[in-house]
Design an enzyme around this catalytic site. Structure first.
Site, PDB file in Angstrom:
ATOM      1  N   SER A 129       0.787  -1.236   0.000  1.00  0.00           N
ATOM      2  CA  SER A 129       0.000   0.000   0.000  1.00  0.00           C
ATOM      3  C   SER A 129       0.818   1.285   0.000  1.00  0.00           C
ATOM      4  CB  SER A 129      -0.964   0.000   1.191  1.00  0.00           C
ATOM      5  OG  SER A 129      -2.017  -0.923   0.980  1.00  0.00           O
ATOM      6  N   ALA A 146       6.592  -0.985   3.442  1.00  0.00           N
ATOM      7  CA  ALA A 146       5.485  -1.236   4.362  1.00  0.00           C
ATOM      8  C   ALA A 146       5.986  -1.713   5.713  1.00  0.00           C
ATOM      9  CB  ALA A 146       4.534  -2.276   3.775  1.00  0.00           C
ATOM     10  N   GLY A 175       4.022  -0.102   8.728  1.00  0.00           N
ATOM     11  CA  GLY A 175       3.966  -0.687  10.056  1.00  0.00           C
ATOM     12  C   GLY A 175       5.359  -0.945  10.591  1.00  0.00           C
ATOM     13  N   ASN A 351       8.526  -7.329  11.572  1.00  0.00           N
ATOM     14  CA  ASN A 351       7.483  -6.348  11.279  1.00  0.00           C
ATOM     15  C   ASN A 351       6.165  -6.821  11.908  1.00  0.00           C
ATOM     16  OD1 ASN A 351       7.023  -8.504   9.382  1.00  0.00           O
ATOM     17  ND2 ASN A 351       5.705  -7.093   8.260  1.00  0.00           N
ATOM     18  N   CYS A 353       3.420  -8.353  11.047  1.00  0.00           N
ATOM     19  CA  CYS A 353       2.851  -9.691  10.771  1.00  0.00           C
ATOM     20  C   CYS A 353       3.892 -10.788  10.728  1.00  0.00           C
ATOM     21  CB  CYS A 353       2.064  -9.646   9.472  1.00  0.00           C
ATOM     22  SG  CYS A 353       0.597  -8.605   9.575  1.00  0.00           S
ATOM     23  N   SER A 354       5.098 -10.471  11.127  1.00  0.00           N
ATOM     24  CA  SER A 354       6.190 -11.441  11.309  1.00  0.00           C
ATOM     25  C   SER A 354       6.733 -12.052  10.027  1.00  0.00           C
ATOM     26  CB  SER A 354       5.767 -12.577  12.258  1.00  0.00           C
ATOM     27  OG  SER A 354       5.658 -12.106  13.577  1.00  0.00           O
ATOM     28  N   GLU A 355       6.390 -11.495   8.854  1.00  0.00           N
ATOM     29  CA  GLU A 355       6.976 -12.063   7.644  1.00  0.00           C
ATOM     30  C   GLU A 355       8.365 -11.499   7.366  1.00  0.00           C
ATOM     31  OE1 GLU A 355       4.504  -8.576   5.934  1.00  0.00           O
ATOM     32  OE2 GLU A 355       4.433  -9.983   7.610  1.00  0.00           O
ATOM     33  N   PRO A 536       0.607 -11.012   4.562  1.00  0.00           N
ATOM     34  CA  PRO A 536      -0.825 -11.351   4.594  1.00  0.00           C
ATOM     35  C   PRO A 536      -1.650 -10.718   3.480  1.00  0.00           C
ATOM     36  CG  PRO A 536      -0.286  -9.777   6.318  1.00  0.00           C
ATOM     37  CD  PRO A 536       1.016 -10.221   5.737  1.00  0.00           C
ATOM     38  N   THR A 537      -1.134  -9.706   2.803  1.00  0.00           N
ATOM     39  CA  THR A 537      -1.777  -9.090   1.627  1.00  0.00           C
ATOM     40  C   THR A 537      -3.246  -8.766   1.857  1.00  0.00           C
ATOM     41  OG1 THR A 537      -2.370 -11.217   0.581  1.00  0.00           O
ATOM     42  CG2 THR A 537      -0.221 -10.300   0.060  1.00  0.00           C
ATOM     43  N   GLY A 538      -3.512  -7.866   2.776  1.00  0.00           N
ATOM     44  CA  GLY A 538      -4.898  -7.497   3.044  1.00  0.00           C
ATOM     45  C   GLY A 538      -5.537  -6.716   1.914  1.00  0.00           C
ATOM     46  N   ILE A 540      -4.294  -5.206  -0.754  1.00  0.00           N
ATOM     47  CA  ILE A 540      -3.883  -5.462  -2.137  1.00  0.00           C
ATOM     48  C   ILE A 540      -4.445  -6.776  -2.663  1.00  0.00           C
ATOM     49  CG2 ILE A 540      -1.817  -4.055  -1.886  1.00  0.00           C
ATOM     50  CD1 ILE A 540      -0.174  -6.654  -1.931  1.00  0.00           C
TER      51      ILE A 540
END
Length: 618
Positions: A129, A146, A175, A351, A353-355, A536-538, A540
């Protein structure tokens, strides 16, 4: 500045496009009305006359118009066409790439611009985003990442600076995560006398700040991660802090307070704007398995302040997570074993979401590929097209690194020195469903592993090819042995994929690309210390019309999503019909099953659907 001959190319070739034919000219366009309403039918967002490809769903039109069109709604300079948005982003990146020497000539520049435009307009890929928020927007700072990882030292100045840095990151649509384990516990002493507040206390201020800031200045929540090591003396308070708030929320709800999504009373709850994770080592897990003891140590002296039962602490973590979904676990030993640049410091946090897991004070810009868009009507995954998309999107992300704005000087220095990227994918659940594979199956896991290996290998191979022209990342020489060690660990992991469950073309491509990546990296180094993540690609994922987000299975075949800022979307899985066709059902049977799902939201009891196929749609 290039480091080798001008004839060295980064590998961009036309695969999706034809020279002289603009990608937009291959798409049918139409004007529509973007409209998002609330539960009571009230209009939350509306923009009439927006232009999108006819193939884009109304949900995608609504999301992009509300979230990514720049300019004040109703103003003359407000964006109204997807062409404007993609031109703003892809055009800016292409121009920067040419100016910075990434392309050997005008033909390669034009090919890159067209290929990037194609994958975006055809919903094959999307950037995170912040790219859509900030890149190419007049007067906007070009923050494209991001994901950020910050650091906090054991001082009031550092703690307050953490609040400031997070606020600036949230403001521009991103984030941040941080490990608070350096902060002394509430049971230790201050140098001037008295007791410190402890990290959980300072989390309250950061949480309130995050809750007050609209991410990107628009309708997105701020995203946070807070990590605490399992040997911190305040670990018990950290484990239970959100579960206690959950019980308070239940009591307030029963008393009539509005704690709904964005409810007026929801701000009275603490710790609601962050994900919490406990950092555990192999030593801790072994102690828990063996019924051993675990020492909690002072931050200032290293002295043991308390000894607890490791298994009991692990049970508390599990119980709290069962109650409120937090805290999660981060496996510190494994994470640092796969670390490409340990000479620069260890990995302490992630970050939100931990990715993304890498150095403190670092950044990562993300992009995701829509896996289902590479599945042909014959059920074959198009390996060649997928690799071509990986190359063009990865190159675009790499170009962004040097031109982006960063919230602090230290993050900016690390971003340029290590050039961490996070290419990933979305729609895995829909891909497996359409292939007729249960998500929870050996075949599903093997297919996911092969696709992931192919993406990661092609990304690192591309990174090595870019390094041949532009040079490896600045800190590569000091970390060369570990970079090559980790790449070879990836190559070795491919051998563990159960090939009997994977199409031969996909399995062999995954193995071959890692051979190529490791061989080229040995010769030229790599441009990026990190290449891929699975985000997690919310938002997008809705932009790309994905049925499932990130790596998740579908939550339901028909679902509603509440939007931050008001309104909701009804999302119906569009993979059901092709999946049924793939499984051999006829048109009449498919129509009956779809009608059942439309009325019930489930395949359970659908007429004509064999019970052995239920797991495909679970």
């Amino acid at each position: 500045m290039t480091v080798l001959s001008e004839q060295t190319r980064i590998g961009i070739q036309r695969w999706f496009t034809v020279e002289g034919v603009h990608p937009y000219d291959t798409v049918d366009w139409s004007r529509r009305r973007a409209l998002i309403t609330g539960a009571g039918g009230e209009v939350v967002f509306e923009q009439d006359g927006v232009e999108f490809p006819e193939s884009w769903s109304q949900n995608a039109v609504n999301i992009v118009s509300q979230k990514y069109f720049r300019g004040r709604l109703g103003a003359e300079d407000r964006e109204w066409s997807l062409r404007q948005v993609i031109d703003r982003v892809a055009g800016t990146i292409s121009r920067w790439g040419a100016e910075d020497g990434y392309f050997a000539d005008g033909a390669e520049t034009a090919a890159f611009a067209d290929e990037l435009t194609h994958v975006l307009v055809s919903q094959k890929a999307s950037f995170n985003s912040p790219v859509w928020f900030n890149i190419g927007v007049p007067g906007a700072l070009p923050q494209s990442s991001a994901c950020f990882i910050l650091s906090v030292e054991d001082s009031m100045e550092s703690i307050l600076n953490w609040y400031t840095e997070e606020g600036l990151i949230f403001k521009r649509g991103s984030g941040a995560g941080v490990n608070l384990s350096r902060l002394r516990s509430a049971s230790e002493h201050l140098s001037g006398g008295g007791r410190p507040s402890g990290p959980v206390s300072f989390m309250r201020g950061a949480d309130a700040s995050a809750g007050a800031i609209r991410s990107g200045g628009t309708t997105r929540r701020a995203a946070k991660m807070v990590v605490l090591d399992a040997d911190h003396p305040d670990i018990g308070e950290f484990v239970w802090c959100k579960a206690r708030e959950e019980r308070k929320a239940q009591a307030l709800h029963e008393a009539g307070f509005d704690l709904s999504f964005d409810g007026v009373d929801s701000t009275s709850l603490l710790y609601q704007n962050a994900n919490n994770s406990v950092r555990v080592s192999d030593e801790f897990m072994q102690a828990a398995l063996a019924g051993g003891k675990w020492d909690l140590t002072a931050r200032t002296t290293g002295a043991v302040l308390e000894t607890v039962d490791a298994a009991e602490l692990l049970d508390q973590i599990a119980e709290a997570a069962w109650q409120c979904a937090d805290p999660g676990l981060q496996f510190d030993t494994t994470i640092n074993r796969w670390h490409t640049t340990p000479a620069a410091g260890r990995i302490n946090a992630s970050n939100p979401c931990s990715e993304y897991l890498h150095l403190d004070n670092s950044a990562c810009n993300l992009a995701s590929l829509n896996l289902l868009s590479f599945l042909g009507a014959d059920g074959r995954f198009d390996v060649t097209a997928f690799r071509a998309a990986v190359r063009v999107v990865f190159c675009a992300q790499e170009i962004l690194v040097g031109r982006s704005h960063y919230p602090t000087a230290e993050i900016g220095c690390n971003a340029v020195a290590f050039r961490q990227l996070g290419l990933g994918y979305a729609n895995l659940g829909a891909l497996l469903m359409t292939m007729g594979l249960p998500y929870d199956s050996d075949a599903g896991r093997a297919t996911a592993a092969a696709v992931t290996a192919l993406m990661c290998g092609e990304a690192y191979r591309t990174s090595a090819q870019i390094a041949a022209r532009m040079g490896p990342f600045e800190e590569y020489a000091a970390n060369r042995a570990d970079v090559l060690r980790v790449l070879n660990m990836h190559r070795g992991a491919v051998e563990g994929i159960e090939g009997r469950h994977v199409p031969e073309e996909l399995a062999s491509a995954a193995a071959e690309v890692w051979d190529e990546a490791c061989e080229q990296a040995e010769a030229t180094g790599v441009r990026n210390a990190q290449a891929t993540v699975l985000a997690p690609t919310g938002t997008i994922s809705f932009m790309m019309d994905c049925d499932t987000t990130g790596i998740e299975p579908d939550l339901a075949l028909r679902k509603a999503k509440s939007l931050v800022g008001g309104g909701s979307l009804t999302i119906v899985n569009r993979s059901l019909a092709p999946a049924l066709e793939r499984l051999g059902y006829g048109a009449a049977e498919i129509a009956g099953i779809l009608a059942h799902v439309e009325s019930t939201g489930s395949v359970l009891g659908a007429p004509g659907l064999a019970r052995e196929h239920y797991p495909v749609f679970a």
